[in-house]
Design a protein around this motif. Structure first.
Motif, short mmCIF file in Angstrom:
data_model
loop_
_atom_site.label_atom_id
_atom_site.label_comp_id
_atom_site.label_asym_id
_atom_site.label_seq_id
_atom_site.Cartn_x
_atom_site.Cartn_y
_atom_site.Cartn_z
N LEU A 120 -18.56 7.61 7.79
CA LEU A 120 -18.59 6.52 6.84
C LEU A 120 -20.02 6.04 7.12
O LEU A 120 -20.42 5.66 8.08
CB LEU A 120 -17.65 5.62 6.61
N ASN A 121 -20.60 5.11 5.95
CA ASN A 121 -21.79 4.79 6.23
C ASN A 121 -21.39 3.24 6.66
O ASN A 121 -20.12 2.95 6.56
CB ASN A 121 -22.54 4.48 5.02
N PRO A 122 -22.14 2.51 7.40
CA PRO A 122 -22.01 1.12 8.19
C PRO A 122 -20.87 0.27 7.24
O PRO A 122 -19.85 -0.14 7.75
CB PRO A 122 -23.18 0.48 8.28
N ALA A 123 -21.37 -0.05 5.96
CA ALA A 123 -20.48 -0.88 5.16
C ALA A 123 -18.99 -0.33 4.79
O ALA A 123 -18.01 -1.15 5.23
CB ALA A 123 -21.13 -1.09 3.75
N GLU A 124 -18.85 0.96 4.60
CA GLU A 124 -17.61 1.34 4.40
C GLU A 124 -16.81 1.33 5.69
O GLU A 124 -15.50 0.89 5.91
CB GLU A 124 -17.55 2.71 3.76
N SER A 125 -17.52 1.70 6.71
CA SER A 125 -16.92 1.88 8.19
C SER A 125 -16.44 0.47 8.73
O SER A 125 -15.19 0.49 8.99
CB SER A 125 -17.43 2.62 9.17
N SER A 126 -17.09 -0.32 8.40
CA SER A 126 -16.70 -1.70 8.60
C SER A 126 -15.55 -2.32 8.04
O SER A 126 -14.62 -3.09 8.40
CB SER A 126 -18.21 -2.56 8.55
N ASP A 127 -15.48 -1.94 6.68
CA ASP A 127 -14.11 -2.34 5.95
C ASP A 127 -12.94 -1.95 6.58
O ASP A 127 -11.96 -2.42 6.87
CB ASP A 127 -14.24 -1.72 4.39
N VAL A 128 -13.08 -0.34 6.94
CA VAL A 128 -11.92 0.16 7.24
C VAL A 128 -11.58 -0.37 8.84
O VAL A 128 -10.39 -0.72 9.14
CB VAL A 128 -12.20 1.83 7.60
N LEU A 129 -12.46 -0.66 9.72
CA LEU A 129 -12.37 -1.31 10.96
C LEU A 129 -11.80 -2.66 10.84
O LEU A 129 -10.89 -3.23 11.72
CB LEU A 129 -13.45 -1.26 11.79
N LYS A 130 -12.16 -3.40 9.55
CA LYS A 130 -11.58 -4.78 9.48
C LYS A 130 -10.15 -4.62 9.43
O LYS A 130 -9.30 -5.63 9.76
CB LYS A 130 -12.46 -5.54 8.58
N ARG A 131 -9.95 -3.82 8.39
CA ARG A 131 -8.35 -3.60 8.12
C ARG A 131 -7.64 -3.45 9.43
O ARG A 131 -6.38 -3.92 9.60
CB ARG A 131 -8.16 -2.42 7.36
N TRP A 132 -8.30 -2.61 10.29
CA TRP A 132 -7.54 -2.22 11.48
C TRP A 132 -7.46 -3.38 12.46
O TRP A 132 -6.30 -3.78 12.99
CB TRP A 132 -8.51 -1.02 12.17
N ALA A 133 -8.21 -4.34 12.48
CA ALA A 133 -8.44 -5.40 13.11
C ALA A 133 -7.15 -6.27 12.61
O ALA A 133 -6.40 -6.93 13.51
CB ALA A 133 -9.64 -6.31 13.06
N GLU A 134 -7.12 -6.61 11.33
CA GLU A 134 -6.16 -7.10 10.98
C GLU A 134 -4.83 -6.68 11.21
O GLU A 134 -3.74 -7.33 11.42
CB GLU A 134 -6.21 -7.41 9.34
N HIS A 135 -4.48 -5.52 11.07
CA HIS A 135 -3.40 -4.74 11.44
C HIS A 135 -3.10 -5.14 12.94
O HIS A 135 -1.76 -5.57 13.31
CB HIS A 135 -3.40 -3.26 11.36
N LEU A 136 -4.15 -5.03 13.91
CA LEU A 136 -3.79 -5.26 15.43
C LEU A 136 -3.43 -6.90 15.64
O LEU A 136 -2.70 -7.07 16.60
CB LEU A 136 -5.12 -5.19 16.06
N CYS A 137 -3.83 -7.79 14.72
CA CYS A 137 -3.35 -9.09 14.72
C CYS A 137 -1.83 -9.41 14.35
O CYS A 137 -1.44 -10.51 14.78
CB CYS A 137 -4.47 -10.05 13.96
#
Length: 1212
Positions: free
Chosen positions: A1080-1097
């Protein structure tokens, strides 16, 4: 000499000796910086910095077979402080969890009665740090709560489990090494046992293949032996059970995941190490030993670099570092880049001399820095090796074919300043740079230095030799010798040497080679000299060679005390020195005793032939020295009066006279003043004789007839007015000489071997040794105080006893240990803080080190101690003005082995700098897109691949491509090819994937399917209808449970973002993060990873610390600051925000500063609190007022000084 202070109170301790074979695997080096080592049934705690034993834990009844330190990967605060917690398992199946500082057990766990095979603390979630996983033979794994000792779950497997290894990147994966192969478990969780029986993989023995006798040469120019060997290795891992003749025995010694890169595992065999890529279950690298080489015992993979520490059977430790791979187009000949992981030997240490009894057992590596190794030898030695880096080129040796190793350009996460100090050997990743991967530009040689690595022996701990021992404590502490007293214990050994230990520190003071045969007894004749005797084996006449040596400790001079005597005579039974150390009695077996003058070394009397046979003997404590001295002083004074006439007396001041008299009285003992002393002895009939010695006259005294109730007397002790006799039947007879009473007590414990009175005036305690243990008696009340007996409360036999202070005893036992115990003779664990030790890991307050350098005089005590324990190099680096705040945080967390801090600051330092660089390039980016192409940091400066999905996308992609390329070269079956093609499709390498799909042979059932797939991949155009059709098919596939296939299709039409969303919906969070990184390009990848971070919390996952790292890699610094604050990590939050402000990548969160200031104030650091409160802007005003209201009461800091302090800070 080391200056020493007199420590009257000796700590209880254990001096340990050789190890038992079962202790072989019981060693661990914790993040706390200490090594735990099992020795018989006790556990030593060794401080590698000072190479001394600082604690011995005794509670196990059986031999200790496993020890494990708990991890330190949590945020430390007053509520969750640093802990020295250790789990140990023994051969009877008992597990004990220890609080090492106090030497007490938290809990004891028992499930079965077989030896524990493996132990590990779970480290994967933030909620509980108490979970302990254990393998109970033959085939159970059990999860325990290590704090309370409750069982959480238990699971059994079909085969016997030998050991296990957790995947360091994904805690739900683990591998069990069983007697038949490997079992992979993918659903490990602490809440319930694994559901399935795991995936079984069998290992065919590598020796079954003939080509394997010819291992790969270091750099094979043509596809010779190396290629053949690899082709053979390809069939090593199978899912079918191999035939009986193919594999007779699974000789795999060890299995471990590589912590330096994801999904790799190593298998250790005596002659080779295999590196597996678990996605393909395929060997991608082999480290083999030539025919003449020394086999492996153990290997430890590093996390900071792709390197392996290997231990060989001769005790040699080698370090092998993975060679950088190059892209195939660079190699002139495509055959030449036989692609595999090659580990080059970069350094090795000296071997040890291996004998029947001396062999290397295990090595451990410091987990924090990975540049220190400790080797445990079976004779109880611990050798501490340190890896050192030397800049400069090696002598040109083209044949070796090794590419040079470079030192990294950065230090503690930041590029080095032009004149900044650095610690070269801080840790493995500050010594050597990263292994380059294909497609990377090699570094410019100008900025980097070549380094050579070598091992240096920095510490050696040696144990006691094999028993039996003869022990004797030096004379007791008195008011006269208090200024120069050292508590020395002399230990005579079976090989004729005498070891002298200083019991304050427990360290060996001197080792003296005195005799040629086993030492039988030692008697001290002063604080610094002793007599020891040894007897050789008897000849056929029963005669022996007796050696009686006088040893002077300070000089080490030793001479034969009896001169030429001693060659052909009956053996010496015992030697006894009189209380004033004037006379010595030597008792022989079938020969009359000899009486010597110790001061002149002359024989006073050799008794007549008809002299009775002596069974026991003791000197009387009474003598006439005091009255003699009084007489002498009176005579001297009279002389002084006569010599000095009245006229002169006024000029010679009276003080001078008194000085003269003092000097004379001091030298008195050395002059030939011979006091009268007595000794008593018993003969075979039990009659007691009394003999007086004065000067060189020996007088016979009274005889006391035998006591009818006593058997043959074995030993006598005399102190004050009490005389105690012990006989061979276990009776003790107490005589009160003043009252003329005697009292016999049967102990029913058999032969009384030895009895000794405790030192100290009026101390009437008596230590008694039997064949099966020992007792302490109080002779005043004639009562037993304490008792120990083999089989009842200890499992060792006692060989010798003595008092070492008035309330502590020292026992030598047949398990090779010497124990200093309280009078109660209970176990010898002690509180670490009661001893004289150097540099212990301190308490919460040492967190302040990072910022309070400029006010260290303000905080007394603990912090100062911590600072003093640092080396001067470290101090100079910490005080270096060029050291940035980020570097300081990283350095301090490394110095103190703080795992969670270290991870946080490594990632934070890296991304703060790269985003700050991007800012300077003035690329206008939204926060989410901060990973803009402009922000690509220079290739030399990426996070190590051991951080996995936290690395930059560009580097992560390169690494994955490199890995698929390697997998492709190594594939050996259709399965492998299919997996490779799938990976290539996900990575967007369509052409290569089509080639692989077309390789499918026509007789393969999926031939048609693969051919169609190849057509599909080549003909995909971006026309609307085809895209929508494929998308529809993909969603249907996913809905019907074919997740992987659906995701592939979505990636074909560049809908990887949707693919990630599906993966996340179905709980494949790691796979989604991987795909986002590579596609993914940075913007899309960042969305995916942010969702992951929320899941980890989320509360059910509870991995907030991991989420913080993910957000750091996305540059969401403000969110990180808020999260740290909400998690109550006040110190980390404040320092992080401060660093962000310095780099200008976020605005102030005042509340975090205020809370941190409050924390500092609660610790009593008012100056620091004021500093942070003043930084917090408007939020800190109220706290500032509170702080300065009490100013009248505490006039420590004037506001003026405070401002100066701030001024200094802001100019940094």
């Amino acid at each position: 000499m080391i200056p020493y202070t007199v420590n009257i109170k000796l700590a209880a301790r254990t001096l340990t000796g050789t190890l038992n074979l079962q202790n072989k695997t019981a060693v661990d080096w914790g993040w706390q910086g200490l090594i735990a080592q099992g020795c018989h049934s006790s556990i030593l705690i060794i401080d590698p910095k000072t190479a001394q034993t600082i604690q011995v834990l005794e509670r196990h009844k059986a031999n200790v077979v496993k020890v494990k330190w708990s991890r330190e990967n949590y945020h430390h605060s007053l509520s969750s402080p640093y802990s020295l917690r250790l789990a140990s398992g023994d051969a009877s199946g008992k597990i004990i969890v220890w609080d090492v500082v106090s030497g007490t057990a938290h809990c004891e766990i028992q499930e079965h009665s077989k030896p524990i095979q493996d132990l590990e603390w779970l480290w994967n979630q933030d909620a509980s740090r108490d979970l302990l996983l254990a393998v109970h033979p033959p085939n159970y794994i059990v999860l325990w709560n290590g704090d309370t000792g409750t069982k959480l779950w238990k699971k059994s497997y079909a085969e016997n489990i030998l050991s296990f290894s957790f995947d360091p990147f994904d805690p739900s994966n683990m591998a069990l090494l069983t007697s038949e192969g490997i079992v992979f478990i993918t659903d490990f969780s602490h809440s319930k046992p694994p559901g399935s029986a795991g995936k079984k993989v069998y290992i065919a023995s590598p020796h079954a293949s003939p080509a394997h006798t010819k291992p790969a040469p270091a750099a094979a120019p043509a596809p010779t032996g190396a290629k053949k060997a690899l082709n053979k290795v390809k069939v090593l891992i199978t899912n079918e059970k191999p035939t009986a003749e193919a594999v007779t025995l699974n000789d795999c010694l060890q299995l471990s995941y590589l912590p330096s890169k994801r999904n790799h595992m190593l298998l250790l065999y005596p002659r080779e190490i295999l590196i597996l890529d678990l996605e393909l279950s395929q060997t991608v690298g082999v480290v083999a030993i030539e025919r003449s080489g020394v086999p492996f015992i153990q290997v430890i993979p590093c996390a900071q670099r792709d390197a392996l520490y290997c231990l060989h059977e001769n005790g040699c430790i080698t370090l092998r570092v993975c060679r950088s791979t190059t892209t195939p187009d660079e190699a002139a000949d495509p055959e030449q880049s036989v692609q595999e992981l090659v580990y080059d030997l970069r350094s090795q240490c000296d071997a040890i001399r291996v004998t029947k009894t001396v062999r290397p057992y295990r090595m451990v590596i410091c987990p924090v820095n990975e540049n220190n190794a400790a080797l445990m030898v079976s004779d109880g030695r611990a050798m501490l090796w340190e890896l050192k880096a030397h800049t400069g080129r090696a002598a040109a040796n083209p044949s070796s074919g090794l590419s040079p190793l470079y030192s990294p350009v950065s230090f503690c996460g930041a590029p080095l300043g032009p004149n900044q100090k650095k610690i070269q050997d801080l840790s493995l990743n500050t010594m050597i740079g990263q292994t380059l991967i294909a497609g990377e530009t090699p570094p410019l040689s100008s900025s980097q230095q070549e380094v050579q690595l070598k091992f240096l022996l920095t510490g050696l701990l040696s144990g006691l030799p094999l028993p039996p021992f003869a022990i004797r404590m030096c004379p007791p502490l008195t008011t006269k010798n208090i200024n120069h007293y050292q508590p020395l214990l002399a230990v005579g050994t079976s090989n004729g040497s005498v070891l002298v230990y200083n019991l304050t520190s427990g360290l060996l003071h001197k080792e003296l080679s005195v005799h040629s045969c086993e030492v039988r007894g030692i008697e001290w004749v002063s604080l610094t000299s002793f007599l020891s005797f040894a007897t050789s084996a008897p000849n056929n006449m029963g005669m022996v060679r007796n050696e009686l040596q006088h040893v002077d400790l300070p000089t080490g001079r030793c001479f034969a005390f009896r001169g030429e005597r001693g060659n052909d005579e009956p053996p010496i039974e015992m030697i006894k020195v009189s209380h004033l150390k004037q006379y010595l009695v030597v008792v022989f077996r079938d020969k009359p005793l000899e009486l010597w003058d110790i001061r002149t070394g002359t024989l006073l009397r050799e008794m007549a032939k008809n002299f009775p046979t002596v069974t026991a003997l003791e000197w009387s404590p009474s003598h006439n020295l005091k009255s003699l001295k009084k007489k002498q002083m009176a005579a001297r004074e009279a002389m002084a009066r006569q010599t000095v006439s009245d006229a002169e007396q006024s000029s010679v001041e009276s003080s001078v006279i008194s000085l003269l008299q003092d000097a004379e009285s001091k030298s008195e003992t050395s002059q030939a003043i011979s006091a009268r002393e007595h000794f008593v002895f018993t003969d075979t009939d039990g009659q007691v004789y009394h003999i007086t010695v004065e000067g060189n006259t020996v007088k016979d005294g009274a005889r006391i007839p035998p006591d009818g109730s006593m058997g043959s007397i074995a030993c006598i002790a005399w102190k004050g007015d009490t005389l105690v006799l012990g006989d061979v039947d276990g009776n003790l007879n107490f005589w009160d000489l003043k009252a003329r009473l005697s009292r016999g007590i049967p102990t029913h414990r058999g032969w009384v071997k030895k009895i000794r009175f405790a030192p100290g005036k009026g101390n009437q305690k008596l230590l008694v040794m039997y064949t099966d243990g020992a007792e302490v008696w109080d002779t005043k009340d004639v009562q037993m105080v304490s008792s120990m007996r083999i089989g009842r409360n200890v499992n060792y036999r006692i060989l010798d006893i003595d008092w070492c202070t008035s309330d502590k005893v020292v026992l030598a036992s047949d398990d090779g240990c010497i124990r200093v115990l309280e009078m109660a003779m209970k176990s010898a664990s002690y509180r670490m803080d009661e001893q004289d030790l150097t540099g212990e890991i301190g308490l919460e307050e040492r967190r302040c080190e990072k910022w309070d350098y400029n006010e260290k005089d303000e905080i007394k005590g603990l912090i100062q101690e911590q600072l003093n324990s640092l080396s001067n190099d470290t101090k100079s680096v910490l005080q270096d003005p060029e050291l940035s705040l980020l570097q300081r945080c990283l350095l301090v967390s490394r110095l103190f082995g703080d795992e969670s801090d270290l991870q946080f600051w490594t990632v934070a330092a890296h991304y703060l700098q790269s985003f700050a660089q991007a800012r300077q390039l003035s690329v206008p980016t939204a926060e989410g897109q901060a990973q803009n192409e402009g922000a690509q940091p220079s290739p030399q400066n990426h996070l190590d691949i051991c951080h996995d999905t936290l690395c930059e996308s560009s580097y992560f992609q390169k690494f994955q491509l490199d890995r698929v390329h390697l997998q492709e070269v190594k594939r050996s079956s259709y399965e492998h090819t299919k997996k490779c093609a799938d990976q290539l499709l996900l990575l967007g390498q369509t052409d290569r994937a089509v080639q692989l799909l077309l390789e499918t042979s026509a007789d393969n059932p999926s031939y048609y399917c693969d051919s169609l797939k190849a057509c599909l991949v080549t003909t995909i155009t971006s026309s609307g209808p085809s895209q929508s059709t494929i998308k529809l098919v993909a969603t249907n596939m996913i809905a019907n449970g074919k997740l992987a296939e659906g995701v592939q299709l979505l990636c074909l039409i560049d809908k990887a973002a949707d693919a990630c969303r599906y993966l996340q919906t179905y709980g494949e969070w790691n796979r989604a993060a991987w795909l986002a990184k590579v596609r993914l390009n940075p913007a899309e990848s960042s969305d995916v990873l942010k969702r992951w971070a929320e899941h980890l919390c989320s509360p059910q996952v509870n991995q907030k610390s991991k989420a913080v790292l993910v957000l750091l890699s996305l540059g969401c610094f403000h969110k990180v600051g808020e999260m740290l604050h909400s998690m109550r990590y006040f110190d980390r939050a404040a320092l992080f925000i401060e660093a962000c402000l310095k780099y200008g990548v976020m605005e102030l969160i005042g509340a975090a500063f205020v809370d941190y200031a409050r924390l500092l104030r609660s610790l009593g650091l008012r100056e620091g609190a004021a500093l942070w409160a003043s930084r917090a802007g408007s939020a800190g005003e109220q706290l500032m007022e509170e702080l300065f209201q009490g100013e009248g009461a505490v006039p420590e800091v004037t506001p003026g000084e405070e401002e100066v302090e701030l001024g200094q800070e802001s100019t940094e």
